[in-house]
Write an enzyme that holds these catalytic residues in place. Structure first.
Site, short mmCIF file in Angstrom:
data_model
loop_
_atom_site.label_atom_id
_atom_site.label_comp_id
_atom_site.label_asym_id
_atom_site.label_seq_id
_atom_site.Cartn_x
_atom_site.Cartn_y
_atom_site.Cartn_z
CG ASP A 1 31.54 52.72 15.58
OD1 ASP A 1 31.28 53.37 16.49
OD2 ASP A 1 30.88 52.62 14.60
CG HIS A 18 23.23 56.05 16.64
ND1 HIS A 18 23.24 55.00 17.53
CD2 HIS A 18 24.43 56.43 16.39
CE1 HIS A 18 24.44 54.40 17.35
NE2 HIS A 18 25.16 55.13 16.81
CG HIS A 50 26.77 47.23 18.90
ND1 HIS A 50 25.87 47.04 18.27
CD2 HIS A 50 27.52 48.45 18.60
CE1 HIS A 50 25.69 48.45 17.44
NE2 HIS A 50 26.70 49.13 17.73
CE1 TYR A 81 25.48 51.90 9.68
CE2 TYR A 81 23.67 53.76 9.80
CZ TYR A 81 24.95 53.32 10.29
OH TYR A 81 25.78 54.09 10.96
CG ASP A 90 27.10 56.08 13.23
OD1 ASP A 90 27.97 55.54 12.81
OD2 ASP A 90 26.97 56.15 14.44
CG HIS A 137 29.88 52.73 9.75
ND1 HIS A 137 30.86 52.23 10.31
CD2 HIS A 137 29.16 53.53 10.79
CE1 HIS A 137 30.72 52.64 11.54
NE2 HIS A 137 29.79 52.84 11.89
CD GLU A 151 28.16 53.22 18.85
OE1 GLU A 151 27.45 53.94 18.10
OE2 GLU A 151 27.91 52.13 19.18
CG HIS A 167 29.06 59.10 16.91
ND1 HIS A 167 28.34 59.23 18.13
CD2 HIS A 167 28.81 57.92 16.56
CE1 HIS A 167 27.75 58.03 18.35
NE2 HIS A 167 27.94 57.12 17.17
#
Ligand code: FEO
Length: 397
Positions: free
Chosen positions: A82, A145, A24, A192, A164, A225, A80, A78
């Site tokens: 991904d 986040h 993104h 990151y 994250d 990640h 999100e 989380h």
């Protein structure tokens, strides 16, 4: 990757996304990973899922360890996509599993995927879930986040699965920090932080303090990640504390673009002036460097000097894009200054200054604007600006 054990009966079951280059808008030159973990005990928990297009690979990794029917919990740290894109199909396949998430996580899952077929159990900070010999303890981490963000701590093994936080967009066949080039690892961890976590710096400091006060002292930090920190998890925690506090060195980043090389000539003169004072200078010419690279360079810099030619009485489009990106991320405690060339009308320096002012940045007022092509006197002024900025940042703690 072969089966990776973090501890006895704790497995990495994630996937490696070698080919992603644009996450993104974040340029991921080294790919990324979506890490999921399987914890096997009397009860079995899957911690986080992966991006939707890797669903089958995740399920295959799970099946290599256990029958999906045996899994009791899917922990969603989380939402999100991904980390949750695979959730609808995974929840269908793990038909006996309950989704464990924060209250806001539940809301976000329903807003993304509806509620059909999902069984929820919501948790909050301090709640625990006994799997057998192993206990999961949860810590909500809102705005780190996303509002739903949460950490899962495996108490007996001292493993923090923090989604994250502490991650890197780094695809690697090696699972652990001690197996990869440490310089590359810290570069990607910094990139990151600079491109995702910068706006949340004050929350990060407070959350680390809260986690320490809760008695959580991880020997392994397992993010969602990149590689897993097992050699020295304290290293990335200290780096996060430093970055959150805005710790910087005597470094100036010059971010600019140019149409007919006038702004480029100015940038070079500023750079030479700054370097003459012995500070480190990085030049990021947009269209050669990405916003992602520029923000990474800015992370540990004390000053940022941005240059733009005026086009149609405005900032050059790439510089406008950079200013939008940078003012959104709001890197802490930097001194900003602006310069640029113009032709028949001004506008770029004013536009950049206004954007920076709105973001609350500290602005050095010695901006330089040059009509058409800088002459020797203009370049001498640019050199002096670089020198002056360098002198001022050297005097800053
Ligand atoms: Fe890696 Fe916020 O998702």
């Amino acid at each position: 990757m072969d089966k990776v054990n973090l501890a006895e009966n704790i497995f990495w079951v994630g996937v490696i996304d070698w080919n992603i280059r644009d996450f993104h808008g974040y340029i991921t030159n080294r790919g990324t990973q979506y890490n999921s973990y399987l914890i096997r005990d009397d009860k079995i928990a899957l911690v986080d899922t992966v991006k939707q297009n890797f669903t089958e690979a995740l399920l295959e990794n799970i099946r290599s360890i256990t029958n999906p029917d045996n899994i009791n919990y899917i922990i969603v740290n989380h939402v999100e996509p991904d980390h949750s894109g695979a959730l609808p199909e995974v929840a269908k396949q793990l038909k006996n599993a309950v989704i464990v998430c924060s209250e806001r996580g539940k809301d976000a899952i329903i807003e993304h995927y509806g509620s059909e077929g999902f069984k929820f159990q919501t948790v909050k900070t301090g709640d625990t879930l006994k799997l057998g010999a192993k206990t999961l303890s949860f810590v909500e981490a809102p705005m780190l986040h996303w509002p739903d963000s949460m950490f899962t701590y495996v108490v007996e093994d001292k493993i923090l699965m923090c989604n994250d936080a502490f991650g890197q967009h780094l695809a690697s066949s090696q699972a652990f920090d001690d197996e990869v080039d440490p310089a590359v690892l810290m570069e990607e961890a910094g990139r990151y932080f600079a491109n995702i976590l910068t706006p949340f710096a004050p929350l990060i400091t407070r959350k680390i303090q809260e986690v320490v006060q809760m008695g959580i002292a991880p020997v392994i930090i397992a993010p969602s990640h990149g590689v897993i920190w097992r050699k020295n998890p304290g290293k990335i925690i200290q780096a996060y504390l430093d970055w959150s506090a805005g710790k910087a060195k005597n470094k100036i980043v010059i971010v600019y673009d140019t149409m007919w090389n006038s702004t480029d000539k100015m940038a070079r003169a500023i750079s030479e002036g700054a370097a003459s004072e012995g500070v480190e200078v990085k030049m990021c010419k947009l269209r050669a460097a990405t916003n992602t690279e520029a923000m990474t360079e800015i992370l540990e810099a004390k000053a940022v000097i941005v240059g733009s030619p005026t086009l149609n009485n405005q900032m050059f489009p790439t510089v406008a894009c950079f200013m939008n990106y940078a003012t959104g991320l709001k890197p802490k405690d930097k001194l900003w200054c602006f310069f640029g060339s113009y032709g028949w009308g001004k506008g770029a320096v004013k536009g950049m200054t206004e954007e920076a002012r709105k973001a609350g940045f500290e602005i050095h007022e010695a901006a330089i604007e040059v009509r058409f092509v800088p002459d020797a006197a203009d370049l001498a002024r640019c050199f002096e600006l670089g020198k002056q900025m360098a002198t001022e940042i050297k005097a800053k703690p």
